[in-house]
Structures are given as C-alpha cells and as structure tokens.
Design a protein around this motif. Structure first.
Motif, mmCIF file in Angstrom:
data_model
loop_
_atom_site.group_PDB
_atom_site.id
_atom_site.type_symbol
_atom_site.label_atom_id
_atom_site.label_comp_id
_atom_site.label_asym_id
_atom_site.label_seq_id
_atom_site.Cartn_x
_atom_site.Cartn_y
_atom_site.Cartn_z
ATOM 1 N N GLY A 465 0.777 -1.222 0.000
ATOM 2 C CA GLY A 465 0.000 0.000 0.000
ATOM 3 C C GLY A 465 0.809 1.273 0.000
ATOM 4 O O GLY A 465 0.268 2.362 0.233
ATOM 5 N N VAL A 466 2.111 1.176 -0.222
ATOM 6 C CA VAL A 466 2.994 2.337 -0.183
ATOM 7 C C VAL A 466 3.417 2.699 -1.601
ATOM 8 O O VAL A 466 3.751 1.828 -2.410
ATOM 9 C CB VAL A 466 4.231 2.060 0.699
ATOM 10 C CG1 VAL A 466 5.242 3.204 0.605
ATOM 11 C CG2 VAL A 466 3.803 1.857 2.149
ATOM 12 N N TYR A 467 3.411 3.997 -1.892
ATOM 13 C CA TYR A 467 3.828 4.521 -3.189
ATOM 14 C C TYR A 467 5.164 5.266 -3.012
ATOM 15 O O TYR A 467 5.459 5.768 -1.921
ATOM 16 C CB TYR A 467 2.775 5.473 -3.753
ATOM 17 C CG TYR A 467 1.467 4.797 -4.085
ATOM 18 C CD1 TYR A 467 1.162 4.418 -5.384
ATOM 19 C CD2 TYR A 467 0.523 4.547 -3.083
ATOM 20 C CE1 TYR A 467 -0.044 3.801 -5.690
ATOM 21 C CE2 TYR A 467 -0.687 3.930 -3.372
ATOM 22 C CZ TYR A 467 -0.960 3.556 -4.676
ATOM 23 O OH TYR A 467 -2.149 2.939 -4.965
ATOM 24 N N GLU A 468 5.936 5.358 -4.095
ATOM 25 C CA GLU A 468 7.236 6.009 -3.972
ATOM 26 C C GLU A 468 7.617 6.695 -5.276
ATOM 27 O O GLU A 468 7.173 6.323 -6.358
ATOM 28 C CB GLU A 468 8.308 4.980 -3.575
ATOM 29 C CG GLU A 468 8.423 3.797 -4.511
ATOM 30 C CD GLU A 468 9.298 2.670 -3.969
ATOM 31 O OE1 GLU A 468 9.572 2.661 -2.755
ATOM 32 O OE2 GLU A 468 9.681 1.806 -4.760
ATOM 33 N N PHE A 469 8.459 7.718 -5.116
ATOM 34 C CA PHE A 469 9.007 8.444 -6.265
ATOM 35 C C PHE A 469 10.265 9.171 -5.812
ATOM 36 O O PHE A 469 10.556 9.262 -4.598
ATOM 37 C CB PHE A 469 7.975 9.440 -6.842
ATOM 38 C CG PHE A 469 7.599 10.551 -5.912
ATOM 39 C CD1 PHE A 469 8.239 11.788 -5.970
ATOM 40 C CD2 PHE A 469 6.590 10.376 -4.960
ATOM 41 C CE1 PHE A 469 7.877 12.819 -5.116
ATOM 42 C CE2 PHE A 469 6.235 11.404 -4.100
ATOM 43 C CZ PHE A 469 6.882 12.627 -4.170
#
Length: 625
Positions: A465-469
């Motif tokens: 459930g974690v997003y990254e950039f």
C-alpha cells in the motif's frame, strides 16, 4: 709390546673398557631428552710378519659414534615447526571463537533489543518512557561494541606479547647454538672423534628453535651448523648468531608489528614475511594477528560505521518530540572521517585496519535527551480541496535516506526534500500530488517542476500500500514514500511539503518506522576474500544486514578454528610417528644395553684371562733351567 700376547690383551681390555663406558653412558641417559644412543667402533690392528705368516696385533678403537639419521632429524624439525604453528593458531582462534560466539557477549542479542525498543516507540511515538528505552538500548548496543572491541584488542596485544617472547627465545637459542658451534669446531678431531653430547645438545636446541620458527640447517665442513629462516635469511653462521627483532615501523598502522632480522656481518635489518616462515609458534601468532584478528577488528569497525552512518542519515530527516527538525543532530558518533580514510583509492589493508579500529573505539551514542529522538517525519501531505477530511488523504509520508555505499554522487548525498525543492527554477516549497480516479494504471502523479527531475510514482515492492518516487536536482536526489487512505470519485490535488516546526510532530512515527527498517536492510558489503583488501570497494553492493553480517563473522572464526584444529590433529599424528621413528633409530633400549653390558663384560674378562695366560707362560719360561 703391541705384537706380544700382553699387548694384544691390553688392546682388548681397552676396547672392552671403552664399550662398557659407552654402554653405561647410554643407560645413564635413557631419560635424557634429545639424547642419541652411542656406540664404539674398532678395527684390527695392522699385523706383523713373523716369517711363517702375518700375525695379528690386537684391536684399535676408531671412535665413539652417535646412531643418528640426519633425514629423520630434519623430518622431526619440520613437523615440530608445523605443530607449533598450528597449536598457536588453534589456541588463539579458540579464544576469538569463544568471544564471538558467546550469545551473552555477542552483538546479535543487543542489536535485536535495540530495534525491538524502536518497535515499541513506533506504537507510542510521544511516550517519554519508550523514547528512554530506545536510548538505553542504543547505549547498551554501543557498550557491547566497545566491550567486544576491547576484548579483541586485548587478544591482539596478548598475541603481540607472545610474539615478542618468541623472538626473545629465538635469539637465546640461536646464541647458544652459535656458542656450541664454536666448541664443536674446537673439539672435533675428525670422523668418529666428535663431542657427541655437544652434538646432541645442539640438535635439541635446534628442535626447540623450530618450535619457534621453521629453520633450514646446513652442516659445514668443520661440523658447525648454519641455520637459515624465512626466505634464506641467516640466523646462525658458524659461531656467529643473528638477531630477530620485533618492529613497529608501519606508517599505515603504527600499532602493527613486523619481524626483522639482523644477519651476521650485514648492516641493517631485513624484513621477514611471516607467511614465508614455514612454521613455528611465531608464524602461527603472526598469521592470526595479520589475518584473523585484523579481519575481525576491521569487520566490527565496518559494522559500527554502517550502523552509525545509516541511522544518522535517516534520523537527520525527521522531527523530534517538540516538532523541531533533527537536521545536523547525530544519534551515533560521526564516523565519516574514518570511512573516508579507508575508502580512498590505494588504501592499504594496514591503513584500513587501523582506521576501522579507530572507528570501533569511537562508536558511541551522542544523543542524550530522549525528546530529541526524531521519530516523526518532516513531511506532510494535505488535500487541497479539504485539508481535514478530504480523500484520498495522506496517512503517512516520509523521506528515505540515501545510504552510503555508491560511487554515484546523487546516491550518496543525503539532502532533505526542502533543500532539493530550493534548487528548482524558481525555488518552490512544495510538490503537487495529483489523484485521478479515471486514470488507467497509476492514479497518482506529480506535477512537473522546472529544474527538477521527478520520477513516475510506482507502488513499493517492499511495503504494501505504499507509493514512492524520487526528486533530483543535479547530484542531489531524494526518495519519497507515502501511504494514502480513502478514495474519491473526482480528481484531487494534494500538497506535499515540509512541516512547520513545532506542529503535530509527536503524533507521527514515520521516520522511526523507516529507522526500524534498517534492521533488515542490506547495509554491509561482503568482506573481500583477497588479503590485498579488508574493506570492499564502493562498486560492491551491500548484500547483508547487520545481524546476518555478524553471524558471518562468527561463522568465519568458527570455521577457521575448526580447520586449524583438524590440521593440528593430523600434524600431531605425524609428529608422533616421526618421533617413534627417531626413537627406533637413536633411542636407548635398556634390554639391548643390558645384553651389551654382559657381552662387553665377557670380552673384558676374556682379555684379562689372556694376560693371566701370558703371565703363566712367562713364569714357566723363567722356571726352565
């Protein structure tokens, strides 16, 4: 006289007497260490021509000789040197293994305790007691590093003392051998007329010398020994003895010891490579010092450096309990100077070992106030349309530190998001996170900012459930992760920015969660297998977390100890066999000597009887009228 019956009998008496004395000497020295059995040799005297033929004139003693086999003696010297080396290695490695493998004294349990306390703080980020527990566990961890480092250093210094003692013994033995060489050269009277007991004493000293350092022995024409060590460096030349010295002359590691030798009639000191010694206690000590102890101290230092650096980097990106940024506030000691010294191109293993020992000694907890632990993230995300109840909302957002371990500048600096945003053209203070429920695939995107390179948002493969950039400006790059909550049927914009100091920091545990994840992250690069390097190059990737790396250290020492012990057992069996061979050739057999006593006694009595017969014959001649 020599051609008479009396003369012949006297030569027999003398031969039997010498044989009895030699046999008695053998029996008296049956328990003397290094004694070599002796025998007398004799030959018939030159005959006299009496007209009717040549008549014997008795026996001549030609010498008292040792029953000695040079090849077996050389074998014994060689195996004694190997056993002494392996014995020294085994004892030292067992001490090191006992230290590293002790569950009560090792690092694994305190590393686990430290990260467990952080999990407790994650559940109660505003709890002073939980924060104090983290601080106490961190101090216990640094204390354990110090305790293990101190004990390994004690072992290193103890081995240095043993090496010095071995050098002193070598010099004492070589001096005494040179003195005996002088006596032997003076006393010898040719073949069969050698001072056998001095020869035994010298050979016993050479065997003891080989217990300290492997030697090569060359017998000279005058009966003296020339003794060489290492790669042919002369330790004894006739009646002159060289001198071994223990030196601390390494500019890269002032504490490291090396071995040198001053050769007779040669100015200066010649260095001896311990790896070329070939055996002896000194070789075993120097091998453990130069390989195992040095590696363990370096690896412990590397663990301290990686833990300190990774934790400080992540800690610096958070906010403390009072909502103040932790930028510049260290949790552990700053060990970047020691790291830089060993990672410079061309750094020798000695230099690497020295600075990693320094890092291990320096490692400590710097932070003293539990409220200064930066558990909170410095970042926040607010829904533009409805900052309080708008969906999707940002449940948590944080920056993941750039860990050291890359030769790429953009991956090694550790700027904050606000610092990178300040490099935009023009500078900005926030990012716009756009949510589009109608988008195919990824529903989140970041609005482009001039002067910055922003990667597409992706789902994390490590956290559900974690997003990254990432956001990059020149050599400065930051990694952002966020976890959204809720959905919306319409497009939404969310502002990502740095928190205003002093606001709601105590309610956030995002930075502490990221610090907790350091327990399982690969922080340590594998130890090089080549002896030319103790610290791996930056091109190697970190593959192991702290606890696994410590387990590998324990396994390394255990394997080294086991291998040395197996080799020692094999060499001790060879030593026993060679000793038995020597005893069969040169040892005193009491049964044999008892039989010789009877035989030589009978020979003496027979010669005495010849004299008695000669007396009777002479008396009878005088009585003739």
């Amino acid at each position: 006289m020599s051609g008479s019956i009396f003369g012949i009998a006297v030569t027999g008496l003398n031969a039997a007497k010498a044989a009895l004395e030699t046999t008695s000497h053998n029996i008296g020295n049956v328990n003397t260490q290094g004694y070599t059995r002796q025998t007398t040799t004799q030959k018939a005297s030159d005959p006299l021509f009496e007209g009717y033929g040549f008549v014997g004139t008795g026996a001549n003693l030609t010498g008292v000789n040792r029953i000695f086999d040079q090849f077996t003696e050389a074998q014994l010297r060689d195996v004694n040197a190997k056993v002494a080396s392996l014995d020294a290695q085994t004892q030292s490695l067992q001490d090191l293994d006992n230290l590293m493998a002790d569950s009560n004294a090792g690092l694994s349990s305190v590393i686990q305790g430290f990260f467990s306390s952080m999990q407790t703080l994650n559940a109660q980020p505003s709890s002073t007691a939980a924060r104090q527990s983290v601080l106490s566990q961190a101090q216990a961890l640094s204390g354990r590093f110090a305790a293990i480092g101190s004990r390994v250093e004690e072992l290193r210094q103890g081995l240095s003392i043993q090496a010095n003692s071995s050098v002193e013994s070598i010099n004492a033995y070589s001096t005494e051998i040179a003195s005996i060489n002088r006596q032997i050269a003076t006393l010898q009277q040719g073949a069969g007329r050698l001072p056998n007991d001095l020869l035994d004493r010298r050979d016993a000293l050479v065997q003891k010398l080989n217990g300290m350092v492997k030697t090569d022995v060359v017998v000279q024409d005058d009966g003296s020994y020339s003794i060489f060590v290492g790669q042919g460096q002369a330790l004894v030349l006739g009646d002159q003895a060289g001198k071994m010295v223990l030196q601390r002359v390494n500019p890269d590691d002032p504490d490291a010891i090396s071995i040198g030798i001053s050769i007779p009639n040669v100015d200066g000191t010649i260095a001896i490579d311990p790896a070329r010694m070939g055996g002896g206690k000194l070789e075993g000590i120097m091998g453990v010092l130069g390989t195992d102890v040095r590696r363990i101290q370096t690896d412990l230092g590397r663990m301290a450096v990686e833990l300190s650096d990774a934790f400080n980097r992540q800690h610096s990106l958070g906010y403390d309990l009072t909502g103040q940024p932790a930028a510049g506030a260290l949790f552990f000691s700053d060990l970047t100077a020691e790291r830089a010294a060993v990672e410079v191109a061309g750094a020798s293993p000695d230099k690497q070992a020295f600075y990693m020992r320094q890092a291990l000694d320096k490692f400590a907890v710097v932070i003293a106030d539990p409220s200064k632990i930066a558990a909170s993230s410095a970042l926040q995300g607010k829904n533009v349309a409805d900052p309080v109840a708008g969906k999707p909302s940002i449940a948590s957002i944080w920056q993941t530190a750039n860990l050291h371990g890359s030769s790429t500048p953009a991956l090694d600096t550790n700027p904050s998001l606000s610092q990178v945003l300040g490099q935009a053209t023009p500078a900005v203070s926030s990012l716009n996170l756009h949510y589009d429920p109608a988008a195919t695939g990824m529903q989140f995107s970041i609005t482009a900012v001039p002067g910055l390179t922003i990667s597409p948002i992706t789902l994390s493969t490590a956290q559900s459930g974690v997003y990254e950039f990432t956001v990059q400006s020149g050599n400065d790059k930051v990694s952002i992760q966020f976890k959204p909550e809720g959905v919306s049927t319409s497009a939404q914009n969310i502002t990502l920015s740095t928190k205003v100091p002093g606001t709601l920091a105590a309610q956030d545990n995002a930075n502490m969660l990221e610090m907790s994840r350091l327990q399982t992250k690969p922080l340590v690069r594998p130890t090089p297998t080549a002896s030319s390097n103790l610290v791996p190059p930056l091109s190697d990737k970190p593959t192991t977390n702290l606890q696994s790396f410590y387990g590998q250290m324990v396994s390394y020492v255990g394997n080294r100890s086991n291998v040395a012990n197996i080799a020692l057992t094999a060499q001790e069996a060879s030593q026993q066999q060679v000793s038995l061979n020597r005893e069969e050739i040169s040892g005193v057999n009491l049964d044999e000597e008892a039989a010789n006593l009877i035989r030589f006694q009978q020979a003496y009595q027979a010669s005495s009887r010849v004299i008695q017969v000669a007396q009777d014959m002479f008396k009878n001649l005088l009585e003739l009228r």
